[in-house]
Motif scaffolding. Structure first.
Motif, short mmCIF file in Angstrom:
data_model
loop_
_atom_site.label_atom_id
_atom_site.label_comp_id
_atom_site.label_asym_id
_atom_site.label_seq_id
_atom_site.Cartn_x
_atom_site.Cartn_y
_atom_site.Cartn_z
N ALA A 114 -8.38 0.65 2.01
CA ALA A 114 -8.02 -0.25 0.90
C ALA A 114 -7.96 -1.67 1.42
CB ALA A 114 -6.66 0.15 0.30
N TYR A 141 0.83 -1.20 0.00
CA TYR A 141 0.00 0.00 0.00
C TYR A 141 0.87 1.25 0.00
CZ TYR A 141 -3.33 3.57 1.37
OH TYR A 141 -4.09 4.72 1.42
N ILE A 167 -6.22 -2.11 4.88
CA ILE A 167 -5.28 -1.04 5.20
C ILE A 167 -6.06 0.02 5.95
CG2 ILE A 167 -3.68 0.67 4.33
CD1 ILE A 167 -2.79 -2.23 3.89
N SER A 174 -5.55 -5.04 0.80
CA SER A 174 -4.34 -5.60 0.20
C SER A 174 -4.55 -7.09 -0.02
CB SER A 174 -3.14 -5.37 1.12
OG SER A 174 -1.96 -5.90 0.55
#
Length: 310
Positions: free
Chosen positions: A305, A112, A293, A307
């Motif tokens: 987000a 990220y 994230i 991952s």
């Protein structure tokens, strides 16, 4: 299914919590076979033998790497063993390592960071097993991710070392005051703080210090739903290890419904949805895990987000 846990000894309370969490995932009822390992390799071997005699198609647990290695040695590949340890050494004996590993969280947060323009990272370790594993994973992953990684080690409570030209980000894989001290020292420097699941701290003072940090961890919304169900039935707050037991039992339910309760069934599935992050099993005994994230703020942790585990 057999559930191998320390139901006596120093970790009996943890074992009971994990047993209760696994029971939440049962849909048919009466299929869970808890067996006590007493937290020892000898106990794990005896529990694995009892599981085989009782006709268990899959073994969930044990908890530690030495228990897992002992149990997997007894099983000798006859049924899958989903161990809750995060020590990859257990895979050498034939167990699947189902625990949340330093490699999973470190790689997730570094990916990220790279997507957000970070090119150089200093990993500040404290010499613990988790920290050492994270540092090793960061060094191994730097070429594939496209990062320049430097590793330094400091004693607990020591200030961040001078690292010459400031990196774009500092990863502190530890927990507690080590992370908070790093967070405070990086304020107003423009250097991004990165953390792993160990850094999660919901105290107001910690949230203020960690404000803006990027952390790889299981999605707090998914974990929160599980925690609410657990508290409603059992009281108390479950931890990550209890969530692993719940996830493993859910995987068994999925495989049983598809009539694929076997090693081949584990390996054939694209992924299994889990509170600790969707997982895919590999032939080497490891698993890829999707992690959220999170960005820390004074109000808590928000997911920005996902991952995908490679």
């Amino acid at each position: 299914m057999a559930l191998l846990l320390p139901l006596s000894g120093e970790r009996a309370a943890l074992g009971l919590s994990m047993q209760r969490a696994a029971a939440l995932a049962e849909s048919g009822g009466g299929t869970l076979l808890p067996l006590d390992t007493a937290g020892t390799a000898t106990g794990a071997s005896a529990a694995a033998q009892a599981a085989l005699k009782r006709g268990a198609a899959m073994i969930l647990g044990p908890l530690t790497s030495w228990e897992a290695s002992a149990a997997a040695g007894v099983v000798a590949g006859r049924v899958p063993v989903l161990a809750f340890t995060n020590n990859m050494a257990a895979a050498a004996s034939g167990a699947f390592v189902f625990g949340l590993t330093p490699a999973q969280t470190t790689t997730a947060v570094l990916r990220y960071a790279r997507s957000r323009g970070v090119r150089s990272v200093t990993v500040v370790g404290d010499g613990s097993a988790w920290s050492n594993g994270a540092a090793e994973s960061a060094v191994k992953a730097q070429g594939a991710i496209g990062l320049d990684v430097r590793v330094v080690t400091v004693t607990a409570g020591a200030p961040l070392p001078a690292v010459g030209e400031a990196p774009d980000a500092v990863l502190v894989p530890g927990s507690g005051e080590a992370v908070l001290a790093a967070a405070r020292s990086l304020k107003e420097t423009g250097v991004q703080l990165l953390g792993t699941v160990q850094a999660l701290d919901y105290r107001p003072s910690a949230l203020e210090a960690l404000d803006g940090a990027w952390i790889a961890a299981p999605d707090p919304k998914a974990f929160g739903g599980f925690a609410s169900d657990y508290e409603g039935r059992n009281g108390g707050d479950p931890g990550t290890l209890a969530a692993l037991a719940y996830d493993a039992a859910r995987i068994v339910e999925v495989l049983r419904a598809a009539n694929t309760l076997s090693r081949d069934g584990l390996l054939a599935a694209d992924s299994f949805p889990c509170v600790t992050g969707a997982v895919r099993f590999r032939t080497d005994g490891s698993c890829a895990r999707d992690l959220a994230i999170l960005v820390a703020s004074r109000d808590g942790y928000g997911s920005v987000a996902v991952s995908r585990g490679a």
